[in-house]
Design a protein around this motif. Structure first.
Motif, short mmCIF file in Angstrom:
data_model
loop_
_atom_site.label_atom_id
_atom_site.label_comp_id
_atom_site.label_asym_id
_atom_site.label_seq_id
_atom_site.Cartn_x
_atom_site.Cartn_y
_atom_site.Cartn_z
N LEU A 271 0.84 -1.20 0.00
CA LEU A 271 0.00 0.00 0.00
C LEU A 271 0.88 1.25 0.00
O LEU A 271 1.81 1.35 0.81
CB LEU A 271 -0.92 -0.01 1.22
N THR A 272 0.61 2.18 -0.91
CA THR A 272 1.33 3.45 -0.97
C THR A 272 0.32 4.59 -1.09
O THR A 272 -0.86 4.37 -1.40
CB THR A 272 2.30 3.50 -2.17
N LYS A 273 0.78 5.78 -0.86
CA LYS A 273 -0.09 6.96 -0.95
C LYS A 273 -0.56 7.14 -2.39
O LYS A 273 0.22 6.97 -3.34
CB LYS A 273 0.64 8.21 -0.48
N LYS A 274 -1.82 7.44 -2.57
CA LYS A 274 -2.40 7.51 -3.91
C LYS A 274 -1.77 8.61 -4.75
O LYS A 274 -1.57 9.73 -4.30
CB LYS A 274 -3.92 7.73 -3.83
N ASP A 275 -1.45 8.23 -5.98
CA ASP A 275 -0.98 9.16 -7.00
C ASP A 275 0.34 9.87 -6.66
O ASP A 275 0.63 10.93 -7.22
CB ASP A 275 -2.06 10.22 -7.31
N ASN A 276 1.15 9.28 -5.78
CA ASN A 276 2.46 9.91 -5.52
C ASN A 276 3.55 9.33 -6.41
O ASN A 276 4.72 9.74 -6.32
CB ASN A 276 2.84 9.80 -4.05
N GLY A 277 3.20 8.36 -7.27
CA GLY A 277 4.14 7.82 -8.24
C GLY A 277 4.93 6.61 -7.79
O GLY A 277 5.57 5.95 -8.62
N LEU A 278 4.89 6.27 -6.51
CA LEU A 278 5.72 5.17 -6.01
C LEU A 278 5.22 3.80 -6.46
O LEU A 278 6.00 2.88 -6.68
CB LEU A 278 5.80 5.22 -4.49
N VAL A 279 3.91 3.65 -6.63
CA VAL A 279 3.35 2.33 -6.90
C VAL A 279 3.88 1.73 -8.20
O VAL A 279 4.06 0.50 -8.30
CB VAL A 279 1.80 2.37 -6.90
N ALA A 280 4.16 2.56 -9.21
CA ALA A 280 4.66 2.04 -10.48
C ALA A 280 6.02 1.37 -10.31
O ALA A 280 6.27 0.28 -10.85
CB ALA A 280 4.75 3.16 -11.51
N ALA A 281 6.90 2.01 -9.54
CA ALA A 281 8.22 1.44 -9.30
C ALA A 281 8.12 0.17 -8.46
O ALA A 281 8.80 -0.83 -8.74
CB ALA A 281 9.11 2.47 -8.59
N VAL A 282 7.27 0.19 -7.45
CA VAL A 282 7.08 -0.99 -6.60
C VAL A 282 6.53 -2.15 -7.43
O VAL A 282 6.98 -3.30 -7.30
CB VAL A 282 6.13 -0.66 -5.43
N ASN A 283 5.57 -1.86 -8.29
CA ASN A 283 4.98 -2.89 -9.14
C ASN A 283 6.02 -3.55 -10.04
O ASN A 283 6.08 -4.78 -10.16
CB ASN A 283 3.85 -2.29 -9.96
N GLU A 284 6.85 -2.74 -10.67
CA GLU A 284 7.89 -3.30 -11.53
C GLU A 284 8.91 -4.09 -10.72
O GLU A 284 9.43 -5.11 -11.19
CB GLU A 284 8.57 -2.18 -12.33
N ALA A 285 9.20 -3.61 -9.51
CA ALA A 285 10.15 -4.32 -8.65
C ALA A 285 9.62 -5.70 -8.28
O ALA A 285 10.36 -6.70 -8.31
CB ALA A 285 10.44 -3.50 -7.39
N ILE A 286 8.34 -5.77 -7.93
CA ILE A 286 7.75 -7.07 -7.57
C ILE A 286 7.75 -8.01 -8.76
O ILE A 286 8.10 -9.19 -8.64
CB ILE A 286 6.32 -6.89 -7.02
N ASN A 287 7.37 -7.51 -9.92
CA ASN A 287 7.38 -8.38 -11.11
C ASN A 287 8.79 -8.83 -11.46
O ASN A 287 8.98 -9.95 -11.95
CB ASN A 287 6.72 -7.66 -12.28
N HIS A 288 9.78 -7.99 -11.17
CA HIS A 288 11.17 -8.38 -11.42
C HIS A 288 11.58 -9.54 -10.51
O HIS A 288 12.20 -10.51 -10.97
CB HIS A 288 12.11 -7.19 -11.22
N ILE A 289 11.23 -9.47 -9.22
CA ILE A 289 11.63 -10.55 -8.31
C ILE A 289 10.82 -11.83 -8.58
O ILE A 289 11.31 -12.94 -8.30
CB ILE A 289 11.55 -10.14 -6.83
N ILE A 290 9.61 -11.68 -9.12
CA ILE A 290 8.87 -12.87 -9.55
C ILE A 290 9.61 -13.54 -10.70
O ILE A 290 9.79 -14.76 -10.72
CB ILE A 290 7.43 -12.49 -9.97
N GLU A 291 10.08 -12.74 -11.63
CA GLU A 291 10.77 -13.26 -12.81
C GLU A 291 12.13 -13.86 -12.48
O GLU A 291 12.52 -14.89 -13.05
CB GLU A 291 10.94 -12.15 -13.85
N ASN A 292 12.86 -13.25 -11.53
CA ASN A 292 14.22 -13.76 -11.27
C ASN A 292 14.26 -14.87 -10.22
O ASN A 292 15.32 -15.42 -9.91
CB ASN A 292 15.19 -12.63 -10.91
N GLY A 293 13.10 -15.20 -9.64
CA GLY A 293 13.02 -16.35 -8.75
C GLY A 293 13.22 -16.08 -7.27
O GLY A 293 12.97 -16.95 -6.44
N THR A 294 13.64 -14.86 -6.91
CA THR A 294 13.85 -14.58 -5.49
C THR A 294 12.52 -14.51 -4.74
O THR A 294 12.45 -14.81 -3.54
CB THR A 294 14.64 -13.28 -5.29
N TYR A 295 11.47 -14.11 -5.43
CA TYR A 295 10.13 -14.09 -4.85
C TYR A 295 9.72 -15.49 -4.38
O TYR A 295 9.27 -15.69 -3.25
CB TYR A 295 9.16 -13.55 -5.90
#
Length: 323
Positions: A271-295
């Motif tokens: 959960l992040t503050k609405k429309d502050n821009g952080l969620v996009a970076a967090v989303n890409e970070a999570i998808n990256h760790i899903i892809e690289n197996g650390t997730y």
């Protein structure tokens, strides 16, 4: 004795049947049971976690809002209560460990930020996001339509909730009518509470007995009441109940449900503050760790692989608003 130390000692006693029964019978101060265990059933409960790590991805890190990038830290808030294996205190009584903290550190790795883990009571975590004291709330937070009005979400785990009962109680909870007439504990302000209240109201309207709902704010607080029969069941996050079932050996899972109710599969999200821009970076970070197996490594480490998501999604459909 400090609150954190008391919680850790209660957790330690719950990890063995003998200690749990001794505490229930008033067999002396909990501290006399000895130091907290360093491991249990394959779990590392020490402050030395040897966490799973991953490399920074500069293209994703560049999407972090400038104010946070300049600070160099990602302030992550979460529940102050002890909820193994999600978020709880290690055997030093001060270091926060668990799957939720591991995910926070992995996201920080990808974003090139040092993680500052903090703790607060459940409701205060939302306030801390509102005020800007914290950047992300990572602590088994379910996506809801009401919350989406004020916050952004990036999913990372399925939301499964469970009814835990005393072993061999004969209680099975497969549908809402099965909670009629039972004394069930929950934590207040949670989606489990909302579901239980809704089901009880439906049952009363259908001529069935209401559910006697009682409250324990910290997850580990229900251990002794359940063991002694003062409550029929506890309704909470499936990972926490499964952990307790495996460690104490005196209870069992009597039924599991989606944390969003019958309408859809609930999801746990950052959960992040609405429309502050952080969620996009967090989303890409999570998808990256899903892809690289650390997730997957984190999920396996804490025995919650059944709650894996294939892709992190921003602001998916959430638990419907209550009328």
């Amino acid at each position: 004795m400090s609150t954190a130390r008391f919680r850790t000692k209660i957790l330690a006693s719950a990890l063995t049947t003998v200690a749990l029964l001794a505490a229930a019978c008033g067999g002396g101060d909990v501290e006399d049971e000895g130091s907290a265990p360093t491991s249990a059933a394959g779990y590392n409960l020490t402050a030395d976690q040897n966490r799973i790590t991953t490399d920074e991805v500069e293209s994703i890190a560049a999407k972090v809002p400038q104010q946070i990038r300049d600070r160099g830290t990602l302030v992550v808030t979460g529940s102050a209560g002890s909820a193994p294996p999600l978020r709880f205190y290690a055997d030093d009584d001060k270091t926060l460990i668990g799957s939720e903290t591991d995910f926070a550190y992995l996201i920080g790795d990808v974003l090139g930020l040092k993680v500052d883990l903090q703790a607060a009571d459940w409701a205060q975590n939302f306030v801390r996001i509102d005020s800007g004291e914290a950047d992300a709330f990572i602590s088994n937070v379910t996506v809801t339509e009401e919350r989406k009005e004020k916050y952004d979400f990036s999913t990372y785990r399925l939301d499964t909730v469970a009814f835990e009962t005393k072993k061999d109680s004969g209680i099975q909870i497969k549908e809402p009518k099965d909670v009629a007439g039972l004394k069930i504990a929950v934590s207040s302000g949670t989606n489990q509470e909302a579901l239980l209240v809704k089901w009880s109201e439906q049952n009363v309207a259908a001529g069935l007995e209401p559910t006697d709902i009682t409250y324990y704010q910290n997850v580990t607080d229900y251990y002794l009441p359940l063991a002694s029969g003062r409550i029929d069941a506890y309704f909470g996050p499936n990972p926490s109940s499964s952990f307790h079932v495996a460690q104490a050996g005196e209870s069992e899972i009597a039924g599991t449900f989606s944390g969003a109710g019958d309408a859809l599969q609930g999801e746990i999200a950052v959960l992040t503050k609405k429309d502050n821009g952080l969620v996009a970076a967090v989303n890409e970070a999570i998808n990256h760790i899903i892809e690289n197996g650390t997730y997957a490594q984190v999920l396996d480490r804490w025995n919650i692989a059944s709650e894996a998501v294939g892709t992190s999604v921003v602001n998916p459909p959430g638990l419907p608003k209550t009328s």
